[in-house]
Design an enzyme around this catalytic site. Sequence first.
Site, short mmCIF file in Angstrom:
data_model
loop_
_atom_site.label_atom_id
_atom_site.label_comp_id
_atom_site.label_asym_id
_atom_site.label_seq_id
_atom_site.Cartn_x
_atom_site.Cartn_y
_atom_site.Cartn_z
N HIS A 109 0.29 -1.18 -0.33
CA HIS A 109 -0.03 -0.05 0.27
C HIS A 109 0.93 1.72 0.25
O HIS A 109 0.36 2.17 -0.06
CB HIS A 109 -1.19 0.12 0.86
CG HIS A 109 -0.69 0.45 2.94
ND1 HIS A 109 -0.47 -1.22 3.37
CD2 HIS A 109 -0.19 1.70 3.35
CE1 HIS A 109 0.48 -0.12 4.23
NE2 HIS A 109 0.27 1.12 4.97
N ASP A 144 0.39 -7.56 1.44
CA ASP A 144 0.76 -5.96 1.37
C ASP A 144 1.82 -6.24 1.72
O ASP A 144 2.57 -4.66 2.53
CB ASP A 144 0.40 -5.90 2.70
CG ASP A 144 0.28 -3.66 3.01
OD1 ASP A 144 0.31 -4.04 1.78
OD2 ASP A 144 0.15 -3.60 4.43
N ASN A 197 5.15 4.91 8.99
CA ASN A 197 5.84 4.39 9.46
C ASN A 197 5.49 2.86 8.78
O ASN A 197 7.01 2.00 8.99
CB ASN A 197 5.86 3.64 10.99
CG ASN A 197 6.38 4.42 12.23
OD1 ASN A 197 5.12 5.35 12.90
ND2 ASN A 197 7.64 4.11 12.22
N SER A 198 4.74 2.78 7.84
CA SER A 198 4.42 1.88 7.05
C SER A 198 5.54 1.08 5.90
O SER A 198 6.22 1.82 6.25
CB SER A 198 2.97 1.79 6.18
OG SER A 198 2.05 2.35 6.68
N LEU A 249 -8.82 -18.85 -7.27
CA LEU A 249 -10.37 -18.34 -7.51
C LEU A 249 -10.62 -18.09 -9.07
O LEU A 249 -11.02 -19.52 -9.76
CB LEU A 249 -10.83 -18.19 -6.53
CG LEU A 249 -12.68 -19.09 -6.97
CD1 LEU A 249 -12.50 -20.48 -6.73
CD2 LEU A 249 -13.35 -18.74 -5.28
N GLY A 250 -9.92 -16.75 -9.00
CA GLY A 250 -10.03 -17.11 -11.11
C GLY A 250 -11.66 -15.78 -10.88
O GLY A 250 -12.35 -16.37 -12.27
N VAL A 251 -12.23 -15.02 -9.84
CA VAL A 251 -12.93 -14.45 -10.01
C VAL A 251 -13.38 -12.74 -9.24
O VAL A 251 -11.78 -13.03 -8.11
CB VAL A 251 -14.20 -15.03 -9.27
CG1 VAL A 251 -14.94 -16.29 -10.08
CG2 VAL A 251 -13.99 -14.91 -8.03
#
Length: 366
Positions: free
Chosen positions: A123, A153, A227-228, A283-285
Site C-alpha cells: 500500500h 501487503d 511507519n508503514s 479462484l479466478g473471480v
Amino acid sequence: MNQYNQPPRFRQKSSAGKWILGLLCAALLGGAAGYGGSLLAMKTTEPSKSQSGVNITQGSSPATGRVEAVDVSDVVNAVRPTVVEITTESVTSGNSLFGQYVSQGAGSGVIMSSDGYIITNNHVVEGARSIAVRTADGTEYDAKLVGTDPSTDLAVIKVDAQDLQPATFGNSNDLKVGSAAIAIGNPLGSLGGTVTTGIISALDREIVIDNETMVLLQTDAAINPGNSGGGLFDASGNLIGIVNAKQSASGIEGLGFAIPISDAVDVLQELIENGAVTSRPLLGVSLQEMNDGIYIMQVSEGGSAAEAGLQTGDKILSFDGHEVDSVAHLKQQLRKHRIGDVVSMEVERDGRTKTVDVTMKGQDQR
C-alpha cells in the site's frame, strides 16, 4: 520478623549491666541486618545484561518488582542504517473540473540486500509512478518496483546501489508475548529514523485490511502514518516484522501491527524472482459482498472458477465445507490450499443450490 530482629532473651534475674550488654548486642545485630539489606538493595539495582544484550535495571522496591529497559541505543545504532525513507508520486484522476492531479505519499522500507533490494508495503507503493528512497546517511536514490503482493501487503523495490547495510532476519516464530520490540520508520513522512519501543503485545492476530485477512504481530510500540513498511526489531537487532497497520479509532492507543518476517520470506523471494506470487492458488473471480452474501461479479477466462463452471451472479454459500459470509473469510480459506487441490464449493444459482468441484490453479496456469 527474622531472627536478627528478635529481641535477645534473658533470665528474669539479671543485672543492669546485662541489660545494657543485651541492648548493645541487639543494636550490633540490627546494624548487621541493615547493612546486609543495603547490600541486597544495591545488588538488585545494578544493571544486568540479558542474553539478548539489552541492559535492564530491576527496581529495588519489592512492592512493584518493576523491570524496565533503560538503554537500547547500541541496538538502534546498529540497525537504523537498514531502514530507509520512501516517498512516492501518483497520478490520481479527479473530477471533470480538475482532471488528473499528482498526489504524494510517504512510507518506510527495510534494506534486504547490499545491492539495493528493499522491502516495503504494497500500500506504500501501489499505483506510484515514481518512487524515491533516502537512506539513513542522507543519500537519495530513484527506485524501481520489482514486485507486489496485495494479499500480504508486501512489496519489493530496487535501487542502484552497492554496499548498503541489509537487515539481519530474525525468526518471528520464536517470539513470545512480552518480548521487546523496537520500531524504526518515517512517521508523518518527515521524521525519518524515528525510534519507538515497546513489547510484543500478542501473536497471530487476525486482522482484516481491505478484505484481506492477515495474521499479524501486535505491538504497543508507537506506530504512526509513514511507519508503514518500516522495521520491527527484537532486542538483539534482528528484523522480526514489517510494520503495516495501526488501529486509529478515536481513543485507541498502543495498537500497532506488523507482518511476521518468517511468514514474509517466501513471498519476498517470489517477488524478486517473478514480480508476483505464483505459487498461491487463485479462484479466478471478482467478488462483491451484498447484504445477503457474497456474489461472483466476474469470472476470469481460463481460471479455476471458469473451468469448474462457476458463473457471474452465483452466490457463494460454502468453500471446502466452510460457510463463508465475507470476502475476507473466503480468501482466508483459499490460502489454506495449494495449487492442484480440488475444493468443493456450494453456490446458489437461480434459486437452487449447486455443488461444484474446483481444481485450484496458479497465476501462471490461467
